[in-house]
Design an enzyme around this catalytic site. Structure first.
Site, PDB file in Angstrom:
ATOM      1  N   LYS A 149      86.999 -27.182  18.263  1.00 47.35           N
ATOM      2  CA  LYS A 149      87.696 -27.609  17.046  1.00 47.35           C
ATOM      3  C   LYS A 149      86.762 -28.380  16.116  1.00 47.35           C
ATOM      4  O   LYS A 149      86.657 -28.072  14.930  1.00 47.35           O
ATOM      5  CB  LYS A 149      88.896 -28.472  17.416  1.00 47.35           C
ATOM      6  N   ILE A 150      86.083 -29.384  16.670  1.00 45.01           N
ATOM      7  CA  ILE A 150      85.234 -30.214  15.817  1.00 45.01           C
ATOM      8  C   ILE A 150      84.005 -29.419  15.364  1.00 45.01           C
ATOM      9  O   ILE A 150      83.661 -29.395  14.179  1.00 45.01           O
ATOM     10  CB  ILE A 150      84.839 -31.520  16.555  1.00 45.01           C
ATOM     11  N   ASP A 169      77.744 -21.623  22.660  1.00 47.18           N
ATOM     12  CA  ASP A 169      79.002 -21.916  23.347  1.00 47.18           C
ATOM     13  C   ASP A 169      79.293 -20.732  24.261  1.00 47.18           C
ATOM     14  O   ASP A 169      79.813 -19.707  23.832  1.00 47.18           O
ATOM     15  CB  ASP A 169      80.145 -22.100  22.320  1.00 47.18           C
ATOM     16  N   ARG A 230      80.229 -37.060  23.504  1.00 46.39           N
ATOM     17  CA  ARG A 230      80.367 -37.983  24.614  1.00 46.39           C
ATOM     18  C   ARG A 230      78.997 -38.493  25.032  1.00 46.39           C
ATOM     19  O   ARG A 230      78.015 -37.741  25.028  1.00 46.39           O
ATOM     20  CB  ARG A 230      81.021 -37.290  25.820  1.00 46.39           C
ATOM     21  N   GLU A 259      79.535 -47.630  27.524  1.00 41.79           N
ATOM     22  CA  GLU A 259      80.177 -48.222  26.347  1.00 41.79           C
ATOM     23  C   GLU A 259      80.967 -49.439  26.776  1.00 41.79           C
ATOM     24  O   GLU A 259      81.640 -49.374  27.815  1.00 41.79           O
ATOM     25  CB  GLU A 259      81.095 -47.197  25.675  1.00 41.79           C
ATOM     26  N   HIS A 279      81.225 -45.825  18.589  1.00 45.95           N
ATOM     27  CA  HIS A 279      82.297 -44.869  18.893  1.00 45.95           C
ATOM     28  C   HIS A 279      83.375 -44.878  17.791  1.00 45.95           C
ATOM     29  O   HIS A 279      84.550 -45.164  18.048  1.00 45.95           O
ATOM     30  CB  HIS A 279      82.929 -45.182  20.265  1.00 45.95           C
ATOM     31  N   LEU A 280      82.919 -44.542  16.587  1.00 46.56           N
ATOM     32  CA  LEU A 280      83.818 -44.594  15.424  1.00 46.56           C
ATOM     33  C   LEU A 280      84.337 -43.226  14.998  1.00 46.56           C
ATOM     34  O   LEU A 280      85.024 -43.124  13.984  1.00 46.56           O
ATOM     35  CB  LEU A 280      83.068 -45.208  14.221  1.00 46.56           C
ATOM     36  N   GLY A 281      83.966 -42.173  15.761  1.00 44.78           N
ATOM     37  CA  GLY A 281      84.319 -40.809  15.343  1.00 44.78           C
ATOM     38  C   GLY A 281      85.783 -40.651  14.942  1.00 44.78           C
ATOM     39  O   GLY A 281      86.106 -39.970  13.972  1.00 44.78           O
ATOM     40  N   ALA A 282      86.666 -41.294  15.710  1.00 47.76           N
ATOM     41  CA  ALA A 282      88.105 -41.097  15.459  1.00 47.76           C
ATOM     42  C   ALA A 282      88.676 -42.198  14.576  1.00 47.76           C
ATOM     43  O   ALA A 282      89.878 -42.218  14.313  1.00 47.76           O
ATOM     44  CB  ALA A 282      88.844 -41.079  16.785  1.00 47.76           C
TER      45      ALA A 282
HETATM   46  N1  LIG Z   1      83.309 -39.675  18.727  1.00 48.75           N
HETATM   47  C1  LIG Z   1      84.616 -39.622  18.818  1.00 48.75           C
HETATM   48  O1  LIG Z   1      85.322 -40.587  18.536  1.00 48.75           O
HETATM   49  C2  LIG Z   1      85.279 -38.357  19.237  1.00 48.75           C
HETATM   50  C3  LIG Z   1      86.521 -37.997  18.691  1.00 48.75           C
HETATM   51  C4  LIG Z   1      87.123 -36.809  19.091  1.00 48.75           C
HETATM   52  C5  LIG Z   1      86.493 -36.004  20.042  1.00 48.75           C
HETATM   53  N2  LIG Z   1      85.309 -36.392  20.569  1.00 48.75           N
HETATM   54  C6  LIG Z   1      84.590 -35.530  21.526  1.00 48.75           C
HETATM   55  O2  LIG Z   1      84.045 -34.413  20.828  1.00 48.75           O
HETATM   56  C7  LIG Z   1      83.836 -33.331  21.716  1.00 48.75           C
HETATM   57  C8  LIG Z   1      84.339 -32.028  21.106  1.00 48.75           C
HETATM   58  O3  LIG Z   1      85.717 -32.110  20.863  1.00 48.75           O
HETATM   59  P1  LIG Z   1      86.556 -30.835  20.343  1.00 48.75           P
HETATM   60  O4  LIG Z   1      87.866 -31.350  19.925  1.00 48.75           O
HETATM   61  O5  LIG Z   1      85.783 -30.017  19.416  1.00 48.75           O
HETATM   62  O6  LIG Z   1      86.712 -30.070  21.733  1.00 48.75           O
HETATM   63  P2  LIG Z   1      87.038 -28.511  21.964  1.00 48.75           P
HETATM   64  O7  LIG Z   1      87.560 -28.444  23.361  1.00 48.75           O
HETATM   65  O8  LIG Z   1      87.865 -27.964  20.864  1.00 48.75           O
HETATM   66  O9  LIG Z   1      85.591 -27.845  21.917  1.00 48.75           O
HETATM   67  C9  LIG Z   1      84.606 -28.029  22.903  1.00 48.75           C
HETATM   68  C10 LIG Z   1      83.766 -26.760  22.934  1.00 48.75           C
HETATM   69  O10 LIG Z   1      82.687 -26.972  23.847  1.00 48.75           O
HETATM   70  C11 LIG Z   1      82.467 -25.729  24.515  1.00 48.75           C
HETATM   71  N3  LIG Z   1      81.735 -25.983  25.763  1.00 48.75           N
HETATM   72  C12 LIG Z   1      82.195 -26.446  26.939  1.00 48.75           C
HETATM   73  N4  LIG Z   1      81.186 -26.516  27.831  1.00 48.75           N
HETATM   74  C13 LIG Z   1      80.080 -26.085  27.186  1.00 48.75           C
HETATM   75  C14 LIG Z   1      78.725 -25.918  27.579  1.00 48.75           C
HETATM   76  N5  LIG Z   1      78.325 -26.198  28.834  1.00 48.75           N
HETATM   77  N6  LIG Z   1      77.846 -25.463  26.661  1.00 48.75           N
HETATM   78  C15 LIG Z   1      78.245 -25.180  25.388  1.00 48.75           C
HETATM   79  N7  LIG Z   1      79.526 -25.285  24.967  1.00 48.75           N
HETATM   80  C16 LIG Z   1      80.418 -25.742  25.858  1.00 48.75           C
HETATM   81  C17 LIG Z   1      83.860 -25.180  24.750  1.00 48.75           C
HETATM   82  O11 LIG Z   1      83.858 -23.777  24.956  1.00 48.75           O
HETATM   83  C18 LIG Z   1      84.544 -25.550  23.433  1.00 48.75           C
HETATM   84  O12 LIG Z   1      84.482 -24.496  22.500  1.00 48.75           O
HETATM   85  C19 LIG Z   1      84.537 -33.742  23.004  1.00 48.75           C
HETATM   86  O13 LIG Z   1      83.563 -34.258  23.883  1.00 48.75           O
HETATM   87  C20 LIG Z   1      85.464 -34.880  22.571  1.00 48.75           C
HETATM   88  O14 LIG Z   1      85.783 -35.758  23.642  1.00 48.75           O
HETATM   89  C21 LIG Z   1      84.686 -37.532  20.180  1.00 48.75           C
HETATM   90  O1  LIG Z   2      88.729 -44.145  19.153  1.00 48.50           O
HETATM   91  C1  LIG Z   2      89.080 -43.703  20.240  1.00 48.50           C
HETATM   92  O2  LIG Z   2      90.113 -44.037  20.816  1.00 48.50           O
HETATM   93  C2  LIG Z   2      88.214 -42.612  20.931  1.00 48.50           C
HETATM   94  C3  LIG Z   2      88.373 -41.300  20.283  1.00 48.50           C
HETATM   95  C4  LIG Z   2      87.733 -40.104  20.951  1.00 48.50           C
HETATM   96  O3  LIG Z   2      86.602 -40.360  21.655  1.00 48.50           O
HETATM   97  C5  LIG Z   2      88.714 -39.283  21.707  1.00 48.50           C
HETATM   98  O4  LIG Z   2      88.429 -38.872  22.822  1.00 48.50           O
HETATM   99  O5  LIG Z   2      89.770 -38.987  21.138  1.00 48.50           O
END
Ligand SMILES: NC(=O)c1ccc[n+]([C@@H]2O[C@H](COP(=O)([O-])OP(=O)(O)OC[C@H]3O[C@@H](n4cnc5c(N)ncnc54)[C@H](O)[C@@H]3O)[C@@H](O)[C@H]2O)c1
Ligand SMILES: O=C(O)CC[C@@H](O)C(=O)O
Length: 527
Positions: A149-150, A169, A230, A259, A279-282
């Site tokens: 998604k992201i 991917d 992550r 963290e 960790h401000l992504g969200a």
């Molecule tokens: N920084 C933040 O605050 C924040 C906020 C939201 C999400 N996140 C993190 O962002 C990441 C992505 O989130 P998303 O919503 O896009 O998830 P998602 O599940 O929609 O996408 C993850 C993608 O990674 C792929 N994947 C899995 N294992 C893999 C590998 N070994 N090699 C390559 N690709 C692989 C999957 O096929 C999938 O398409 C997650 O780790 C999530 O926890 C961080």
């Molecule tokens: O701000 C947060 O709560 C962490 C967000 C993010 O890492 C998540 O997994 O949704």
């Protein structure tokens, strides 16, 4: 009135929703010990990433019915303990997608133009323009690891900035990537060609330290790396070294192995080309509203006796149907996970065959459970009983369903076949008694094994010496074998061996096993 504990800062809109049906206590400074002390009072708890719901904490929550994670990752929740105790764990898989993607893009731009350092310099009284000559992203190559998604949203925006997009991917179809205008390539090609690399994958056993010294060596000189996914996917020591040597021109990190980041972390010492955010992504108003509403509504519903729409561990079925199907759903999910790991890459087709007594049951929840298991190595907590079918469809996985009530080996069994980029794999499982799960065949070789956390599977020729050699290798590496089974169809023909092991396999050992003469393939599975 039920009681809900909110133990991390949550948007007021979520608290208002909860207050419609419960007494809400907001206590955001509890120590782990205090949390354990107060948890028995509560029917539900709502958290972000700050609160750690360990086994001890969850076991203390004797009255807990639901744990709500206002966000995606449930890495801070011991989900197996919650499941064992019948506590629903819910999250918000999409509420912060845009926020995290936009933070990534902001990081990419900040890296390119030294915005944080230039701002600090100016506020520090200087007018220094020379130190902050940046680079443009236009016509540069962006490599995206994980096009979920992201990653997809980052790709869409980056394309409009004039960037060429490569993605790695292994679980995604080329068609899905093409729809986004992205070239799906092997990891090594992406590492060699990208000017910017951004990570959007979950942290799993396969992605831990995916960016390490060896892979940094393959990258272009002057590459810039962004991690808003992550901590721990990047080896922090290796990137710090590569920044110092000039191999990496810049790095932007929102997430860290530990963290909060340690006060004395070496990362804090690095220069203007290293950008760190806590960790401000969200952390946008919109995302916090989205996740608070999403999760508070689910807590409210569960407290009212209704199903949750985004449960990570328990599907939203009527309680009587759930009770009846529960062991088969657990079986189907485990088998999906197993066949997904054996398939080891993209799956194009999943055949689900219901045999014996369950051939006449409602099949849809079982198919969904199998898909949830199949997708969980790639998507982890992002896939749940609600979105598994949609995620599978978006990834181009076709599902076929068959039924055979005449199979009588066990009262009811499930047979899954995955056809994918690396060939075909199949598994069967059944229940022993009412709820004990057994794997009863792998690639049509009959076995009878209880699934365990770590398993080593080999396909080999049935001839003297092979099993001994594998056992010796494991012994040499101090890996303890808990149980062993061999399945074969004919003497000295092809065979499968399943070892339950107490410890994860040290890196490199699987390669050595595959190279033993007579072994055709070997897999490590984590269930
Ligand atoms: N920084 C933040 O605050 C924040 C906020 C939201 C999400 N996140 C993190 O962002 C990441 C992505 O989130 P998303 O919503 O896009 O998830 P998602 O599940 O929609 O996408 C993850 C993608 O990674 C792929 N994947 C899995 N294992 C893999 C590998 N070994 N090699 C390559 N690709 C692989 C999957 O096929 C999938 O398409 C997650 O780790 C999530 O926890 C961080
Ligand atoms: O701000 C947060 O709560 C962490 C967000 C993010 O890492 C998540 O997994 O949704």
């Amino acid at each position: 009135m039920p009681k809900v504990l909110v133990s991390d800062p949550i948007d007021q809109v979520g608290i208002d929703i909860l207050s419609q049906v419960a007494t809400v206590d907001v206590k955001t400074t509890l120590s782990p010990e205090e949390l354990i002390q107060v948890l028995p009072e509560y029917d539900a708890i709502m958290i972000r990433s700050g609160t750690k719901l360990t086994k001890d904490a969850i076991e203390a929550g004797k009255n807990l019915k639901i744990i709500g994670r206002a966000g995606v990752g449930v890495d801070n929740v011991d989900v197996p303990t919650a499941t064992r105790m019948g506590i629903v764990v819910v999250n918000s898989p999409e509420g912060n997608t845009i926020a995290a993607a936009e933070h990534t893009l902001a990081m990419m731009m900040s890296l390119s133009r030294f915005i944080p350092a230039a701002n600090a310099s100016l506020k520090g009284g200087k007018w220094d323009r020379k130190s902050f000559t940046g680079v443009e992203v236009y016509k540069k190559t962006l490599g995206i690891l994980g096009l979920g998604k992201i990653g997809s949203h980052v790709a869409t925006v980056a394309k409009s900035l004039g960037m060429r997009i490569l993605a790695y991917d292994p679980f995604l179809t080329t068609e899905r990537a093409e729809k986004l205008g992205v070239h799906l390539v092997e990891l090594e090609i992406l590492l060699r060609e990208a000017d910017y690399i951004t990570l959007h994958l979950p942290k799993t056993k396969d992605t831990a330290h995916l960016i390490n010294a060896e892979r940094i060596g393959i990258m272009k000189d002057g590459v810039r790396i962004i991690n808003c996914a992550r901590g721990g996917i990047i080896d922090e020591v290796a990137v710090a070294e590569a920044i110092k040597s000039g191999k990496i021109a810049g790095i932007a990190l929102d997430v860290f192995e530990n963290e909060p980041l340690e006060a004395d972390s070496g990362l804090r010492e690095l220069g203007a080309n290293v950008i760190l955010t806590p960790h401000l992504g969200a952390s946008t108003e919109e995302a916090q509203t989205n996740v608070a509403v999403d999760v508070a509504e689910q807590i409210r519903d569960v407290l009212l006796g209704l199903p949750a729409r985004s449960a990570v561990n328990i599907p939203g079925l009527r309680p009587d149907v759930w009770q009846k199907l529960k062991p088969y759903l657990q079986l189907a999910e485990m088998l999906g996970n197993l066949v997904g790991q054996l398939a080891g890459g993209r799956v194009d087709n999943l055949d689900v065959k219901l045999q014996g007594e369950i051939a006449n049951s409602e099949s849809q929840p079982i198919v969904v459970a199998a898909l949830k298991g199949l997708l969980s190595p790639a998507l982890r907590e992002r896939v749940n009983f609600v979105n598994a079918s949609i995620e599978a469809k978006e990834r181009g996985i076709r599902v076929t369903e068959t039924r055979d009530p005449s199979v009588e080996d066990y009262s009811g069994s499930i047979h899954l076949t995955a056809h994918g980029s690396q060939g075909q794999q199949s598994v069967t499982g059944a229940l022993l008694g009412k709820s004990e799960i057994r794997i009863t065949s792998i690639n049509e070789f009959p076995i009878n094994v209880a699934p365990t956390h770590y398993m080593l599977l080999t396909l080999h020729r049935d001839m003297p010496g092979i099993i001994g050699r594998i056992g010796t290798l494991l012994g040499n590496f101090n890996v303890n074998i808990a149980s062993m089974q061999v399945g074969r169809r004919m003497v000295r023909g092809e065979a499968v061996m399943v070892l339950s092991i107490d410890d994860p396999l040290p890196s490199g050992l699987l390669d050595e096993i595959v190279h033993i003469q007579g072994v055709t393939d070997a897999f490590v599975v984590k269930l």
